[in-house]
Design a protein around this motif. Structure first.
Motif, short mmCIF file in Angstrom:
data_model
loop_
_atom_site.label_atom_id
_atom_site.label_comp_id
_atom_site.label_asym_id
_atom_site.label_seq_id
_atom_site.Cartn_x
_atom_site.Cartn_y
_atom_site.Cartn_z
N LEU A 112 0.86 -1.19 0.00
CA LEU A 112 0.00 0.00 0.00
C LEU A 112 0.89 1.24 0.00
O LEU A 112 1.62 1.49 0.98
CB LEU A 112 -0.90 -0.04 1.24
CG LEU A 112 -1.84 -1.26 1.27
CD1 LEU A 112 -2.46 -1.44 2.65
CD2 LEU A 112 -2.91 -1.13 0.19
N ASN A 113 0.83 2.00 -1.08
CA ASN A 113 1.84 3.04 -1.28
C ASN A 113 1.28 4.36 -1.79
O ASN A 113 1.91 5.40 -1.66
CB ASN A 113 2.87 2.45 -2.27
CG ASN A 113 3.73 3.50 -2.93
OD1 ASN A 113 4.67 4.02 -2.31
ND2 ASN A 113 3.42 3.85 -4.17
N HIS A 114 0.07 4.34 -2.40
CA HIS A 114 -0.44 5.54 -3.06
C HIS A 114 -0.72 6.68 -2.07
O HIS A 114 -0.98 6.44 -0.89
CB HIS A 114 -1.74 5.21 -3.81
CG HIS A 114 -2.83 4.75 -2.88
ND1 HIS A 114 -2.93 3.46 -2.42
CD2 HIS A 114 -3.83 5.44 -2.27
CE1 HIS A 114 -3.96 3.37 -1.60
NE2 HIS A 114 -4.52 4.56 -1.49
N ILE A 115 -0.69 7.90 -2.57
CA ILE A 115 -1.15 9.08 -1.79
C ILE A 115 -1.87 10.02 -2.74
O ILE A 115 -1.49 10.15 -3.90
CB ILE A 115 0.00 9.87 -1.12
CG1 ILE A 115 1.21 10.02 -2.04
CG2 ILE A 115 0.36 9.31 0.23
CD1 ILE A 115 2.21 11.08 -1.60
N GLY A 116 -2.84 10.73 -2.20
CA GLY A 116 -3.52 11.78 -2.96
C GLY A 116 -2.74 13.08 -2.85
O GLY A 116 -1.81 13.19 -2.05
N TYR A 117 -3.15 14.05 -3.63
CA TYR A 117 -2.44 15.32 -3.63
C TYR A 117 -2.64 16.06 -2.31
O TYR A 117 -3.73 16.17 -1.80
CB TYR A 117 -2.96 16.22 -4.78
CG TYR A 117 -2.41 17.62 -4.69
CD1 TYR A 117 -1.09 17.88 -5.07
CD2 TYR A 117 -3.17 18.66 -4.18
CE1 TYR A 117 -0.56 19.15 -4.95
CE2 TYR A 117 -2.65 19.93 -4.05
CZ TYR A 117 -1.35 20.17 -4.43
OH TYR A 117 -0.81 21.43 -4.29
N SER A 118 -1.54 16.58 -1.74
CA SER A 118 -1.67 17.50 -0.61
C SER A 118 -0.68 18.65 -0.78
O SER A 118 0.43 18.44 -1.28
CB SER A 118 -1.47 16.80 0.73
OG SER A 118 -0.26 16.10 0.74
N TYR A 119 -1.09 19.84 -0.39
CA TYR A 119 -0.21 21.02 -0.54
C TYR A 119 0.78 21.06 0.61
O TYR A 119 0.53 20.49 1.68
CB TYR A 119 -1.05 22.31 -0.58
CG TYR A 119 -1.92 22.49 0.65
CD1 TYR A 119 -3.20 21.97 0.70
CD2 TYR A 119 -1.43 23.16 1.77
CE1 TYR A 119 -3.98 22.11 1.83
CE2 TYR A 119 -2.21 23.31 2.91
CZ TYR A 119 -3.48 22.78 2.94
OH TYR A 119 -4.25 22.91 4.06
#
Ligand code: NDP
Length: 275
Positions: A112-119
């Protein structure tokens, strides 16, 4: 104090982890890698392909996944396919796991490796954005684990969770991201204890990463952190190695968390950026 001690005793008694890593450990293994269209996940896929694993890759961008799958087949993967979709969609984690079940009838490793966009900036007060990021970076990890667990119990397999120093130490400008990574730490550390108490032989490895030279990370933070990022290729190999050895935690680069020097350097660079 009794319960943790009991857990430890049971762990020592029932849980035998291999001591030395050998790339052949991954030959023919059935592995799901999330966030595999770029960055560390893409490199994980290439290493596993060289090791002749069966691969199911996922991310949102179909065109990128197609290319990664082609490269994996060239590198020697036993098989490679993808499912594209967003982990913001609460039904998607189960879709990915079902694809593995239909294709292989089992699963050995879930990465499990994915990430969504964060500023990377002051927290802007947007609760909706935190909620969305929790869905992508945390709840989808839980949902994938729940769906995959019957197959992982059957194979006595492994769950590898890619986290961050930001999931161990709170630092400025990453409040939402950090929250999602702390959540992973809490959930999966607790689950690991339950597995030990319940004699479930599925390992959980938490990967605590420092600054790695992926395109997105460098774009987001190179103006604030001036230290040289660690190579994503080596990072990916360490992630696979720690999962195969059923380690509880990987710290990469070594000492990323424990070293006070690193932490102070990290924070002082951030303060400089604030001036
Ligand atoms: P990247 O941004 O390079 O890759 C992120 C992956 O996630 C891509 O494949 C992307 O593909 C996919 N993704 C993005 N949004 C979604 C979504 N909504 N649903 C499904 N997939 C999505 O990240 P890194 O390789 O840099 O990071 C990988 C892991 O390592 C992360 O867990 C990160 O927190 C951790 N880490 C990285 C560090 C670094 O310095 N690089 C430091 C500490 C931890 P697509 O856009 O096609 O969906």
């Amino acid at each position: 104090i009794f319960i943790p001690l009991l857990g430890l005793a049971l762990a020592l008694y029932f849980y035998s982890a291999p001591e030395n890593f050998n790339e052949e450990m991954l030959r023919g293994k059935r592995v799901i890698v999330t966030g595999a269209s770029s960055g560390i996940g893409e490199q994980v896929a290439y290493h596993l392909a060289r090791m002749e694993a069966h691969l199911l890759l996922t991310a949102r961008t179909e065109a990128k996944l197609q290319k990664v799958v082609e490269r994996c087949l060239e590198l020697g993967a036993a098989s490679a396919r993808y499912v594209s979709g967003s982990m913001e969609d609460t039904t998607f984690p189960a879709v990915v796991v079902r694809e593995a079940e239909n294709t292989w009838g089992g699963l050995d490793m879930l990465i499990l490796n994915h990430i969504g966009y964060s500023y990377f900036n002051y927290f802007n007060g947007d609760v909706g954005q935190v909620r969305k990021l929790l869905e992508t970076n945390f709840l989808s990890y839980v949902a994938m684990t729940v769906s995959a667990l019957p197959m992982l119990k059957e194979s006595e397999g492994s769950i590898v969770v890619v986290s961050s120093v930001a999931g161990k130490i709170g630092s400025p400008f990453a409040a939402s991201y950090s929250a999602t990574k702390f959540a992973l730490e809490g959930f999966f550390s607790s689950l690991r204890h339950e597995f030990i108490i319940d004699k479930v032989n599925v390992s959980i490895t938490l990967c605590i990463l420092g600054y790695i030279n992926t395109e997105n990370a460098v774009r987001a933070i190179s103006h604030v952190i001036r230290s040289t990022p660690a190579p994503k290729e080596e990072c990916a190999l360490e992630i696979i190695r720690s999962g195969a050895l059923r380690q509880r935690e990987l710290h990469y680069p070594p000492g990323a968390v424990g070293s006070l020097r690193y932490t102070l350097f990290f924070l002082s660079n951030l303060q400089e950026a604030l001036k």
